[in-house]
Structures are given as C-alpha cells and as structure tokens.
Design a protein around this motif. Structure first.
Motif, PDB file in Angstrom:
ATOM      1  N   PHE A  51       0.826  -1.197   0.000  1.00 40.78           N
ATOM      2  CA  PHE A  51       0.000   0.000   0.000  1.00 40.78           C
ATOM      3  C   PHE A  51       0.867   1.257   0.000  1.00 40.78           C
ATOM      4  O   PHE A  51       1.988   1.241   0.500  1.00 40.78           O
ATOM      5  N   ARG A  52       0.333   2.344  -0.531  1.00 41.35           N
ATOM      6  CA  ARG A  52       0.904   3.673  -0.302  1.00 41.35           C
ATOM      7  C   ARG A  52       0.242   4.243   0.945  1.00 41.35           C
ATOM      8  O   ARG A  52      -0.995   4.284   1.024  1.00 41.35           O
ATOM      9  N   LEU A  53       1.030   4.664   1.891  1.00 38.06           N
ATOM     10  CA  LEU A  53       0.478   5.178   3.139  1.00 38.06           C
ATOM     11  C   LEU A  53       0.552   6.703   3.155  1.00 38.06           C
ATOM     12  O   LEU A  53       1.555   7.299   2.747  1.00 38.06           O
ATOM     13  N   ALA A  54      -0.515   7.323   3.646  1.00 35.76           N
ATOM     14  CA  ALA A  54      -0.601   8.778   3.744  1.00 35.76           C
ATOM     15  C   ALA A  54      -1.046   9.143   5.155  1.00 35.76           C
ATOM     16  O   ALA A  54      -1.594   8.321   5.882  1.00 35.76           O
ATOM     17  N   ALA A  55      -0.818  10.392   5.526  1.00 34.66           N
ATOM     18  CA  ALA A  55      -1.277  10.892   6.829  1.00 34.66           C
ATOM     19  C   ALA A  55      -1.857  12.282   6.643  1.00 34.66           C
ATOM     20  O   ALA A  55      -1.348  13.091   5.858  1.00 34.66           O
ATOM     21  N   CYS A  56      -2.911  12.561   7.374  1.00 38.01           N
ATOM     22  CA  CYS A  56      -3.604  13.836   7.279  1.00 38.01           C
ATOM     23  C   CYS A  56      -2.891  14.887   8.134  1.00 38.01           C
ATOM     24  O   CYS A  56      -2.850  14.771   9.364  1.00 38.01           O
ATOM     25  N   ALA A  57      -2.366  15.903   7.478  1.00 38.56           N
ATOM     26  CA  ALA A  57      -1.613  16.940   8.184  1.00 38.56           C
ATOM     27  C   ALA A  57      -2.509  17.833   9.030  1.00 38.56           C
ATOM     28  O   ALA A  57      -2.007  18.597   9.860  1.00 38.56           O
ATOM     29  N   GLU A  58      -3.812  17.745   8.853  1.00 32.41           N
ATOM     30  CA  GLU A  58      -4.735  18.560   9.641  1.00 32.41           C
ATOM     31  C   GLU A  58      -4.967  17.974  11.037  1.00 32.41           C
ATOM     32  O   GLU A  58      -5.408  18.690  11.935  1.00 32.41           O
ATOM     33  N   MET A  59      -4.653  16.679  11.212  1.00 35.90           N
ATOM     34  CA  MET A  59      -5.039  16.013  12.457  1.00 35.90           C
ATOM     35  C   MET A  59      -3.871  15.520  13.294  1.00 35.90           C
ATOM     36  O   MET A  59      -4.087  15.020  14.398  1.00 35.90           O
ATOM     37  N   ILE A  60      -2.675  15.606  12.797  1.00 35.44           N
ATOM     38  CA  ILE A  60      -1.532  15.072  13.531  1.00 35.44           C
ATOM     39  C   ILE A  60      -0.449  16.154  13.627  1.00 35.44           C
ATOM     40  O   ILE A  60      -0.397  17.052  12.786  1.00 35.44           O
ATOM     41  N   TYR A  61       0.380  16.096  14.672  1.00 32.66           N
ATOM     42  CA  TYR A  61       1.423  17.104  14.920  1.00 32.66           C
ATOM     43  C   TYR A  61       0.824  18.508  15.101  1.00 32.66           C
ATOM     44  O   TYR A  61       1.364  19.502  14.618  1.00 32.66           O
ATOM     45  N   GLY A  62      -0.300  18.575  15.800  1.00 39.20           N
ATOM     46  CA  GLY A  62      -1.015  19.834  15.927  1.00 39.20           C
ATOM     47  C   GLY A  62      -0.239  20.952  16.589  1.00 39.20           C
ATOM     48  O   GLY A  62      -0.579  22.128  16.423  1.00 39.20           O
ATOM     49  N   GLU A  63       0.813  20.642  17.354  1.00 41.36           N
ATOM     50  CA  GLU A  63       1.603  21.688  17.994  1.00 41.36           C
ATOM     51  C   GLU A  63       2.582  22.357  17.023  1.00 41.36           C
ATOM     52  O   GLU A  63       3.121  23.425  17.322  1.00 41.36           O
ATOM     53  N   LEU A  64       2.808  21.730  15.876  1.00 40.34           N
ATOM     54  CA  LEU A  64       3.773  22.254  14.918  1.00 40.34           C
ATOM     55  C   LEU A  64       3.098  23.176  13.911  1.00 40.34           C
ATOM     56  O   LEU A  64       1.923  23.000  13.584  1.00 40.34           O
ATOM     57  N   PRO A  65       3.819  24.163  13.367  1.00 40.81           N
ATOM     58  CA  PRO A  65       3.296  24.929  12.235  1.00 40.81           C
ATOM     59  C   PRO A  65       2.944  23.981  11.093  1.00 40.81           C
ATOM     60  O   PRO A  65       3.553  22.911  10.933  1.00 40.81           O
ATOM     61  N   PHE A  66       1.991  24.388  10.264  1.00 39.97           N
ATOM     62  CA  PHE A  66       1.454  23.454   9.287  1.00 39.97           C
ATOM     63  C   PHE A  66       2.507  22.927   8.330  1.00 39.97           C
ATOM     64  O   PHE A  66       2.554  21.723   8.037  1.00 39.97           O
ATOM     65  N   LEU A  67       3.378  23.790   7.832  1.00 42.09           N
ATOM     66  CA  LEU A  67       4.412  23.327   6.909  1.00 42.09           C
ATOM     67  C   LEU A  67       5.342  22.323   7.568  1.00 42.09           C
ATOM     68  O   LEU A  67       5.816  21.376   6.918  1.00 42.09           O
ATOM     69  N   GLU A  68       5.609  22.504   8.872  1.00 43.14           N
ATOM     70  CA  GLU A  68       6.450  21.548   9.583  1.00 43.14           C
ATOM     71  C   GLU A  68       5.766  20.191   9.699  1.00 43.14           C
ATOM     72  O   GLU A  68       6.413  19.141   9.645  1.00 43.14           O
ATOM     73  N   ARG A  69       4.467  20.203   9.873  1.00 44.81           N
ATOM     74  CA  ARG A  69       3.722  18.931   9.901  1.00 44.81           C
ATOM     75  C   ARG A  69       3.891  18.193   8.571  1.00 44.81           C
ATOM     76  O   ARG A  69       4.156  16.988   8.532  1.00 44.81           O
ATOM     77  N   VAL A  70       3.716  18.943   7.483  1.00 42.52           N
ATOM     78  CA  VAL A  70       3.835  18.343   6.155  1.00 42.52           C
ATOM     79  C   VAL A  70       5.240  17.774   5.949  1.00 42.52           C
ATOM     80  O   VAL A  70       5.409  16.643   5.471  1.00 42.52           O
TER      81      VAL A  70
END
Length: 264
Positions: free
Chosen positions: A3-22
């Motif tokens: 499988f190709r695995l993906a993660a939703c940047a809106e729901m994880i690493y919420g303490e980080l700035p958005f670009l850092e999450r990505v």
C-alpha cells in the motif's frame, strides 16, 4: 502488502506549524492528505517535496440539493488550479454540505428519490470536470451516529451505490473505515465489496479517532483482507495521535499506523 500510506496533516502534529507537519510526514515516507487549501501557501507546500494524495474538493453547496448543487461544481472548479499545482490525485466531496466541526448545514434525516437523482447528476458533472483536468473526485462516506448527524446518503453503502451508478473513472469512493465502523461495521466484507469503486481508503480507530491499535478495529486483519483482494492504493491515516499533539506522539502514531498496514 504493497500500500501507499498517507497521513492527514490537519489532524496530527497539531503543535507544529502546518508546513512543519507536512515536512515531518513526508520525511517519514508518507504521502500527505490536506483539507481546505484556500488559505494555504501552495508554493510553500510544493517546496516541501511532499506527495499529496488528497484534498477537499469543494467549499460550498450540497451535492444532493438541487438548489445548491451548482455551487459544489463551481467551487470544485475554483480549487482545480491548487490541486494541479500540488499534484493532488483525489479531491474529496461529501454527500451534503458540512459546516464548522463537520456539522450538517441543513440537517436532514431522511433521503428522498430527488436527493439520489441530484447526487447522481452532480457527481456526473464532477466526473466530467475531473476528466478535463486529470483529477478524481472521491465521495466520502460519513457516520451519522456521532460526528455528522443529519447528512443523508452518508453511509458507505449509499456512497458506493451513487459512485457505481455514475460509472465514471473520475468519480470514486473515499472509503473511510472509521466512519463505516461506527455506522455499519463488517469492515472486511465492506472493503471487499467496495473495492471496484474505491479511490482511497481512510482509517482511524474506534472509539477516539486515533491511530490503529487504540480501539476495537483489527486493522491488521483489514490490511490482510485488502492485500488479499488485490488493493495496492493509498491508505490514509485521518486520525489524531492518542498521546497528544506533540512531535513524539505523532511519530508514535505514524509508527503504529505503518505497523498495521506494512508490518514494520
């Protein structure tokens, strides 16, 4: 399992700035899922080098409402340039209009024949739009028990019926197994039956909407069933980390997700 695995940047690493999450998701080898991209710095997202599997595909109107379905298609067209710049493969739509927190803008608790027909025609229009631009519109199932009451035609069996009736290669299902577990259950048989129409699969455990291993769903068994049925597409973690919003908790959640679907 391939499988190709993906993660939703809106729901994880919420303490980080958005670009850092990505960046953090990308550096660990996952694709990235996005929600609303209208207020995002698209060139900066592109510069992270991440591969983006999906994003929200509309921002107004209801797919099943004849009076507002035009707004769905019009808003989808306005998002196409961002999708193309990001290289997004799937643009996600829902059976009806969602407001803040995923609440139904106009709660309805009974589906009618007119809703079915309007939904079918709107998806046909989205399929034509997607074909012109090389993107797929993915209709996501939702649960109406806990998170999205008042959304008609939201169960996986309803979204499957709509997508299969459209029969267009640029219209697929975003099969969300978190929502399906709450509303329907029987996940292994569900995914086996739905696979011909699936564009992407999203996961989170129940209860809590956190990473696999924190609730009642045997995601390792689901993964084996998917592999056995020949699925090799994207599986996205649309979940919060059970340990909180910090980097360590996010890393642990992604590791558990990878273990469930890649055996690592």
């Amino acid at each position: 399992m391939n499988f190709r695995l993906a993660a939703c940047a809106e729901m994880i690493y919420g303490e980080l700035p958005f670009l850092e999450r990505v960046r953090r998701i990308h550096e660990q080898g996952f694709d990235v899922e996005l929600w609303d991209t209208r207020n995002r710095d698209i060139p900066a997202l592109v510069a992270t080098g991440a591969r983006f599997s999906s994003m929200s595909g509309y921002f107004g109107g209801s797919l099943i409402d004849a009076e507002s379905s035009d707004r769905v298609v019009e808003s989808a067209a306005k998002l196409i340039p961002a999708a193309l710049e990001l290289g997004v493969e799937r643009m996600v739509v829902h059976p009806a209009e969602l407001g803040g927190g995923g609440v139904a803008v106009r709660p309805l608790h009974r589906a009618t024949g007119q809703m079915w027909l309007t939904g079918l025609r709107t998806l046909e229009r989205l399929g034509s739009l997607g074909e012109r631009h090389g993107v797929v519109f993915a209709l996501e199932n939702l649960n109406t028990v806990l998170d999205h009451p008042g959304i008609p035609l939201a169960r996986a069996k309803d979204t499957q019926a709509l997508v299969s009736a459209v029969g267009h290669p640029n219209v697929k299902m975003m099969l969300d197994l978190y929502h399906a577990q709450i509303g329907e259950g029987n996940l292994i048989e569900l995914v086996r039956g739905a696979l011909p129409w699936v564009g992407e699969i999203q996961v989170a455990d129940v209860p809590g909407r956190c990473e696999p291993g924190t609730g009642e769903i045997n995601y390792s068994a689901v993964a084996k069933a998917l592999a056995g049925a020949g699925y090799s597409g994207v599986i996205g973690l649309e979940a919060a980390a059970s340990g909180g919003s910090g980097p360590a908790a996010g890393d642990k959640a992604l590791s558990a997700f990878r273990h469930a679907f890649a055996g690592e």
